[in-house]
Every structure is written in structure tokens, then in C-alpha cells.
Design a protein around this motif. Structure first.
Motif, PDB file in Angstrom:
ATOM      1  N   GLY A  62      14.295 -28.550  -8.345  1.00 60.08           N
ATOM      2  CA  GLY A  62      13.052 -28.665  -7.580  1.00 60.08           C
ATOM      3  C   GLY A  62      13.188 -29.644  -6.435  1.00 60.08           C
ATOM      4  O   GLY A  62      13.220 -30.852  -6.649  1.00 60.08           O
TER       5      GLY A  62
ATOM      6  N   VAL B 262      11.472 -31.332  -3.368  1.00 64.31           N
ATOM      7  CA  VAL B 262      10.141 -31.596  -2.825  1.00 64.31           C
ATOM      8  C   VAL B 262      10.227 -31.578  -1.311  1.00 64.31           C
ATOM      9  O   VAL B 262      11.107 -32.205  -0.714  1.00 64.31           O
ATOM     10  CB  VAL B 262       9.595 -32.950  -3.317  1.00 64.31           C
TER      11      VAL B 262
ATOM     12  N   ARG C 122       6.995 -28.040  -4.195  1.00 66.62           N
ATOM     13  CA  ARG C 122       8.283 -28.176  -4.886  1.00 66.62           C
ATOM     14  C   ARG C 122       8.947 -26.816  -4.824  1.00 66.62           C
ATOM     15  O   ARG C 122       8.393 -25.826  -5.306  1.00 66.62           O
ATOM     16  CB  ARG C 122       8.070 -28.615  -6.332  1.00 66.62           C
TER      17      ARG C 122
END
Length: 194
Positions: free
Chosen positions: A19, A21, A69
Motif C-alpha cells: 500500500g 500512500v 492508498r
């Protein structure tokens, strides 16, 4: 921006697996973050190649005030979370980058940084020393270079100038605790040849 594009691209790809961001603040700073690092860059200073790498990886750039994300499963919007690197905890204290490196438990090369005044040493992933490239800055647009990272013992290191901020967490290394204890207080700063 004082970051090597190829190293930044590798960090983004690695973070994307769990993930990455991506956010944009209202004042037009792009924010990127992995699990142990975060970067803010003024939009007008992001090289075209880097912007292309971001878009090809995550598909889009968020609008001002938005954050998501990004993973292979898509982009998940996040609200009421950080949109830029918070450097408020960092004062004017800097660390000296030593020439000493150790290999951590998972084979990660870690650089030892030292507070010249107290002798206290800190570990950081060597990638966050090697990513710095003052040759990438745009002096003609008013950007200036970076010399040494600022630090705060609970927040890690911070490289920053007027258009880019990179914060990375310190590393813990149980494998090398004894070595680190023995190095504490010894002057590891590189000799300056005059």
C-alpha cells in the motif's frame, strides 16, 4: 528535488505491494509514503519522469486535499489523515553520516549516523543516505541543496529543503545490539582531509 529518481521509483514499487500512500495537500505538495518513510515534494518541482512513474504505478494523482492508498487491487480513499510530511518535531540538530555500515537481520544494509555532540549512534536503512543527490536540484528555480539530515530520536531523520522533505524511521537491529553498544560514544565521524 534532491532525490535520485531511480531509487525513489524502487521505494514506490516496494511500498505499492502493501500500500503506497499518495496525497496532495491544499498548498500543492505531493505526499508519498511507505511503511517506514514519507516524502513531500512541491508539485512544480517533480521531474516529468518521476510524475510519469507515479501515474503509471497508481493510475492518477489525487486532487488537492485528497489521499488514497494504492495497491494492485486499486486505490482506496482515506480521510482525515496526513497530507504532507510533518516536520514540527525536528529542531536544528543534525546527524553525521559515518562510513560505517552493518548488515541487519534480513540482509538490509544499514548506515550508522552519529550525533557528534553526544556520541549517540542511530541506524537508518542505507537507501535513505544513497537517495540524496544534490545534482538533481533546480538552482535556477530557487531550490537549494541539503547537507546533513535533521533528527529527532522518536521520529527518525529528515532531509529537507524548500521544495522537498524526506523522513525515514530509524532501524532497530537486535542482531547487532552488542556491536552497537560497543560503538556508542566512539567518534565514528569521517576524517576531513585538509
Amino acid at each position: 528535488m534532491f532525490l535520485k529518481q531511480s531509487t525513489l521509483n524502487s521505494l514506490m514499487k516496494q511500498a505499492y505491494k502493501s500500500g503506497l500512500v499518495v496525497a496532495q495537500s491544499e498548498d500543492e505538495w505531493l505526499y508519498l509514503a511507505g511503511s517506514y518513510w514519507e516524502i513531500s515534494i512541491k508539485m512544480g518541482y517533480i521531474p516529468k519522469q518521476t510524475m510519469g512513474n507515479i501515474i503509471s504505478l497508481v493510475g492518477e494523482i489525487p486532487k488537492p486535499g485528497e489521499r488514497f492508498r494504492a495497491t494492485k487491487d486499486g486505490n482506496q480513499m482515506e480521510t482525515e489523515m496526513r497530507l504532507s510530511v510533518n516536520d514540527a518535531a525536528f529542531g536544528d540538530n543534525t546527524l553525521t553520516i559515518t562510513d560505517v555500515m552493518i548488515v541487519g537481520t534480513q540482509g538490509t544494509v544499514q548506515r550508522i549516523l552519529q550525533d557528534e555532540y553526544t556520541g549517540v549512534i542511530y541506524l537508518v536503512n542505507n537507501v535513505f543516505v544513497n537517495i540524496i543527490d544534490n545534482g538533481m536540484i533546480e538552482k535556477d528555480k530557487g531550490e537549494y541543496g541539503v547537507e546533513a539530515p535533521y533528527f529527532e530520536k522518536n521520529s527518525g531523520i529528515l532531509w529537507k529543503n524548500n521544495v522537498c522533505k524526506l523522513r525515514a524511521c530509524f532501524r532497530a537491529d537486535d542482531k547487532n545490539n552488542k556491536i552497537l553498544e560497543n560503538l556508542e560514544g566512539i567518534d565514528l565521524t569521517p576524517e576531513v582531509i585538509k
